[in-house]
Design an enzyme around this catalytic site. Sequence first.
Site, PDB file in Angstrom:
ATOM      1  N   THR A 211       0.346  -1.142  -0.014  1.00 17.39           N
ATOM      2  CA  THR A 211      -0.387   0.048  -0.366  1.00 17.39           C
ATOM      3  C   THR A 211       1.369   1.303   0.631  1.00 17.39           C
ATOM      4  OG1 THR A 211      -1.380  -1.237   1.210  1.00 17.39           O
ATOM      5  CG2 THR A 211      -1.693   1.017   1.163  1.00 17.39           C
ATOM      6  N   GLU A 212       0.259   2.049  -0.686  1.00 18.36           N
ATOM      7  CA  GLU A 212       0.811   3.279  -0.839  1.00 18.36           C
ATOM      8  C   GLU A 212       3.249   3.077  -1.105  1.00 18.36           C
ATOM      9  OE1 GLU A 212      -0.290   5.352  -1.303  1.00 18.36           O
ATOM     10  OE2 GLU A 212      -2.306   5.365  -0.307  1.00 18.36           O
ATOM     11  N   MET A 213       3.117   2.202  -1.835  1.00 18.23           N
ATOM     12  CA  MET A 213       4.480   1.948  -1.301  1.00 18.23           C
ATOM     13  C   MET A 213       5.382   1.345  -0.573  1.00 18.23           C
ATOM     14  SD  MET A 213       6.190   1.835  -5.567  1.00 18.23           S
ATOM     15  CE  MET A 213       5.412   1.932  -6.824  1.00 18.23           C
ATOM     16  N   ILE A 214       4.756   1.349   0.222  1.00 13.57           N
ATOM     17  CA  ILE A 214       5.551   1.629   2.345  1.00 13.57           C
ATOM     18  C   ILE A 214       6.052   0.491   1.716  1.00 13.57           C
ATOM     19  CG2 ILE A 214       5.090   1.005   4.174  1.00 13.57           C
ATOM     20  CD1 ILE A 214       2.947   2.941   4.403  1.00 13.57           C
TER      21      ILE A 214
ATOM     22  N   TRP B 264       5.408   6.712  -1.258  1.00 16.02           N
ATOM     23  CA  TRP B 264       5.301   7.563  -2.824  1.00 16.02           C
ATOM     24  C   TRP B 264       4.879   8.894  -2.227  1.00 16.02           C
ATOM     25  CZ3 TRP B 264       2.843   5.043  -7.877  1.00 16.02           C
ATOM     26  CH2 TRP B 264       1.286   4.833  -7.357  1.00 16.02           C
TER      27      TRP B 264
END
Length: 442
Positions: A145-148, A298
């Site tokens: 999720t969210e490039m975490i 990101w």
Amino acid sequence: MKTICFYFQIHQPYRLKRYRFFNIGRDHYYYDDYSNEDIMQQIAARSFIPANRMLLDLINTYKGKFKFAISVSGVALDQMEVYAPEVIDGLKELSRTGAVEFLAETYSHSLSSLIDPVEFQSQVQQQTQKIKLLFDQKPKVLRNTEMIFSDDIAEMAYNMGYTKMVSEGAKLILSWRSPNYVYKSENQPNMKLLLRNSQFSDDISLRFSDYTWKEYPLTAEKYISWIAATSPQEEVFNIFMNYETFGNLQPAHSGIFEFMKALPKFAFDKGIEFSTPSQIMDTHKPVGTVSVPLAISWSDEERDLSRWLGNKLQKSAFNTLYEISERIRLANDRRLKKDWQYLQSSDHFYYMSTKHFYDGSMHSKFSPYQSPYDAFNNYMNVLSDFIDRVKAQFPDSVDNEELNSLLTTIHNQEREIKKLQSELKKVLTENEEKLVEKTPVK
């Protein structure tokens, strides 16, 4: 040879209806069905459907040489199945070309990787099962999720069976190095990484229609010339964007669709090819390692978690939600589990962000609430009712260990009953057969 790796993210949350204090204990349905249907259908019409059609045409025009990747959250798929099934049909067509790779991610588009490894693994497994069911692909690459991403998340992902991930090429982890290579995790050297090139990605997704940008207007020829002019050693250009860039974030009248249609031709003319994340990581060796002790994302210039967990409101709601995760895993109530999924979407915490709220930035325009405080109050009212429903099944007076033991006993008893019922049925069937054999034929 230089290679462009396009990756597009698709997600829409289940938005909550106005849920006031006096609704707690009386109303257990939390969603704004009108808004969810309206928003999904609008975005589908002006973005998802024409984008699917455009990309399919590009694949066919260039006989499968134009390739890219997509990841789509489970909650978005749930809404598409109800409100916009034609979007799923379009994604199926893309999948059948063999030129599109679907990535794994969390079903709820949640932040579970930061607090609950068990939930994180469960959601990734559920989302990959959905992708397999709908698009006949088993994801090989994980996009959180969210490039975490962090060292700990790399270790969790590897233990889940993944050896490839995509994340953000943040300066705080790369320093002077370029994102245009394959890297690996320092903490888990078996984990290969593709890191987003934020400049080339944001040139399209954020700046394309910005009249004040010094490079406006951006043409496909100019864009490809920038990539071609980079150092010969830089071979991989990871352009990761929201799928809504096409037609929603960048409206159709901006020329975004025409730009994308022209881009492959200029790329191929320069000897630049297109590939999917797994293909790149299979054919390129890592040039170095990255250490990420603190999670990155990101979002925003900081590339940190402050957009979702940057203030006390967000942290309070986040911790309150995951305090009940153990009890939810013990539940069999389908509605309860579905609400649990939808309440975990990172968007709910995003709406509580006070970053840039008062400067009228684009971030605040995505929120259905008048203020972050309204978002917090509404979410906490819903969460209070949800927690009461959980406690009705699993009271606080029973701790998790005792509760788990009791439920294990119950489940064992259920299995034993089913076993005995099966044996009884078998005995009755055998007796009936013997009775038939002994009965004389007249």
